[in-house]
Design a protein around this motif. Structure first.
Motif, PDB file in Angstrom:
ATOM      1  N   VAL A 133     -67.691 -36.987  49.381  1.00 32.29           N
ATOM      2  CA  VAL A 133     -68.004 -35.564  49.266  1.00 32.29           C
ATOM      3  C   VAL A 133     -69.432 -35.344  49.750  1.00 32.29           C
ATOM      4  O   VAL A 133     -70.272 -36.250  49.706  1.00 32.29           O
ATOM      5  N   THR A 134     -69.689 -34.142  50.236  1.00 32.81           N
ATOM      6  CA  THR A 134     -71.009 -33.803  50.770  1.00 32.81           C
ATOM      7  C   THR A 134     -71.557 -32.585  50.060  1.00 32.81           C
ATOM      8  O   THR A 134     -70.823 -31.633  49.778  1.00 32.81           O
ATOM      9  N   GLU A 170     -65.240 -31.902  50.293  1.00 32.72           N
ATOM     10  CA  GLU A 170     -64.715 -33.184  50.730  1.00 32.72           C
ATOM     11  C   GLU A 170     -65.179 -33.459  52.153  1.00 32.72           C
ATOM     12  O   GLU A 170     -65.155 -32.561  53.003  1.00 32.72           O
ATOM     13  N   ASN A 171     -65.562 -34.682  52.409  1.00 34.65           N
ATOM     14  CA  ASN A 171     -66.091 -34.999  53.728  1.00 34.65           C
ATOM     15  C   ASN A 171     -65.000 -35.013  54.793  1.00 34.65           C
ATOM     16  O   ASN A 171     -65.224 -34.589  55.929  1.00 34.65           O
ATOM     17  N   GLY A 172     -63.808 -35.488  54.446  1.00 36.44           N
ATOM     18  CA  GLY A 172     -62.750 -35.603  55.450  1.00 36.44           C
ATOM     19  C   GLY A 172     -62.024 -34.302  55.707  1.00 36.44           C
ATOM     20  O   GLY A 172     -61.816 -33.913  56.850  1.00 36.44           O
ATOM     21  N   LEU A 206     -72.609 -37.541  49.473  1.00 37.32           N
ATOM     22  CA  LEU A 206     -73.499 -37.603  50.624  1.00 37.32           C
ATOM     23  C   LEU A 206     -74.373 -36.357  50.638  1.00 37.32           C
ATOM     24  O   LEU A 206     -73.896 -35.248  50.402  1.00 37.32           O
ATOM     25  N   ALA A 207     -75.659 -36.543  50.886  1.00 35.01           N
ATOM     26  CA  ALA A 207     -76.576 -35.399  50.955  1.00 35.01           C
ATOM     27  C   ALA A 207     -77.785 -35.806  51.762  1.00 35.01           C
ATOM     28  O   ALA A 207     -78.116 -36.991  51.880  1.00 35.01           O
ATOM     29  N   LEU A 227     -73.966 -42.319  44.980  1.00 35.57           N
ATOM     30  CA  LEU A 227     -74.776 -41.483  45.851  1.00 35.57           C
ATOM     31  C   LEU A 227     -75.063 -42.191  47.171  1.00 35.57           C
ATOM     32  O   LEU A 227     -75.263 -43.407  47.212  1.00 35.57           O
ATOM     33  N   LEU A 228     -75.115 -41.397  48.255  1.00 36.55           N
ATOM     34  CA  LEU A 228     -75.566 -41.862  49.566  1.00 36.55           C
ATOM     35  C   LEU A 228     -76.362 -40.730  50.172  1.00 36.55           C
ATOM     36  O   LEU A 228     -75.803 -39.739  50.632  1.00 36.55           O
ATOM     37  N   TRP A 229     -77.682 -40.860  50.130  1.00 36.67           N
ATOM     38  CA  TRP A 229     -78.566 -39.776  50.559  1.00 36.67           C
ATOM     39  C   TRP A 229     -79.421 -40.209  51.736  1.00 36.67           C
ATOM     40  O   TRP A 229     -79.913 -41.344  51.788  1.00 36.67           O
TER      41      TRP A 229
END
Length: 356
Positions: A133-134, A170-172, A206-207, A227-229
């Motif tokens: 998710v973003t 959602e990212n996709g 994601l951010a 988290l992935l920032w």
């Protein structure tokens, strides 16, 4: 394009059909009941029709109020095979109906239709068993009126007032999970904190941190999500244990909680993540997924493509109507994404049948 007997282009009629299919009258009646805005007397513009009208404003962003109402009435007549014989209400009557309705029914409607839609095999929607998710934000321009001046201008700059919107998707599939907004003076991290409520332990958020500091990072970690920032200046973080993929563990000075993993990228940006085990997700995998993150600007741009200017411009002239229009915009966007995902699912099923 051939004109249906009810008047108007077929594409316009189909657009209204899209609204009534995705937002059936039963759903709108439920929202009206929950919000307590059912009419006590018969009106030319009842709440249900007014909701459809506000949604239609987002579909026909290049039309004026009267034109949108005519398109809506023609589309409803064409879809239900009845012919309306009355004149469409005036712009002032439409404004009064919108004011009676308020923003709350559109907010409730958004939360009825929002949420993740990706199936477990959906491409670009999962990594290491986690739903990608973003979180992203943008600003929307609103008309310069006395009431709308309360929204303020970004950094005190001249020009039209703006509203800051932040959402999680959602990212996709790009389907919306949650959203919030406020005046341009409201910091993005303040709005972002509101959206921590939608995070789950099976998500990877994601951010792009920008001004979002480690305080927000710590609050997000406490939700149990991963988290992935992306951020700048991560090279100043202490370097701990290194891994073969070029990433390393770190813990910012004075920051409590578990360690994080730092992934250098080309240029000045770095990635930081709570996924500290390269066996779970390599640096290359994380960098590839981060590059595919959802962007709110482009997500809303197609809905506002008929409005001139570098940024999306709303048409409402008071804060309550601005809120109503934003929730409607998010509803229509979400409905379009859900419909697109449904169509993609049917296409995959047809392809699978063809291979049998």
């Amino acid at each position: 394009m051939k004109t249906p007997s009810g008047g108007g282009r077929l594409a316009d009629q189909l657009s209204i059909g899209f609204l009534t299919s995705v937002f059936p009258t039963s759903l709108l009646d439920e929202v009206i009941e929950v919000c307590g805005c059912a009419e006590r007397r018969r009106r030319a513009l009842p709440a249900r029709l007014t909701i459809y009208y506000v949604l239609a404003l987002c579909l026909f962003s290049d039309k004026n109020y009267d034109q949108v109402m005519r398109l809506l009435l023609n589309g409803l007549a064409w879809r239900s095979r009845w012919v309306h014989t009355w004149e469409p209400p005036s712009a002032s009557a439409i404004s009064r109906a919108r004011a009676r309705l308020g923003a709350e029914p559109l907010r409730v409607l958004f939360y009825r239709v929002s949420g993740p839609v990706a199936h477990p095999q959906a491409p670009r929607s999962w990594l290491a068993g986690l739903r990608l998710v973003t979180m992203d934000g943008t600003t929307l321009v609103v008309p310069e009126t006395h009431d709308n001046s309360a929204f303020g201008h970004p950094d005190g700059a001249a020009g039209l007032p703006r509203v800051r919107v932040v959402a999680v998707a959602e990212n996709g599939t790009h389907a919306l999970i949650d959203a919030t907004f406020g005046g341009s003076a409201v910091e993005q991290d303040t709005l972002a904190r509101r959206l921590l409520r939608c995070l789950e332990s099976d998500m990877l958020l994601l951010a792009r941190s920008g001004s979002l500091g480690f305080d927000l990072w710590c609050q997000a970690v406490e939700t149990g999500t991963h988290l992935l920032w992306g951020m700048t200046g991560a090279d100043a973080l202490p370097v701990g244990r290194g891994f073969e993929d070029g990433s390393y563990l770190s813990r910012p000075v004075g920051l409590g909680g578990p360690p994080l993993r730092v992934i250098p990228l080309p240029g000045t940006e770095w990635l930081i993540t709570t996924l500290v085990d390269p066996e779970q997700a390599s640096a290359a995998e994380l960098a590839a997924r981060y590059a595919e993150r959802w962007v709110l600007d482009s997500a809303l741009a197609w809905l506002c493509s008929g409005r001139r200017g570098p940024a999306a411009v709303l048409r409402s002239r008071s804060p309550e109507m601005v809120a109503q229009e934003i929730w409607a915009l998010l509803c229509v966007y979400q409905a379009a994404r859900a419909l697109s995902c449904q169509a993609a699912g049917h296409s995959e099923a047809l392809c699978a049948c063809a291979r049998v």
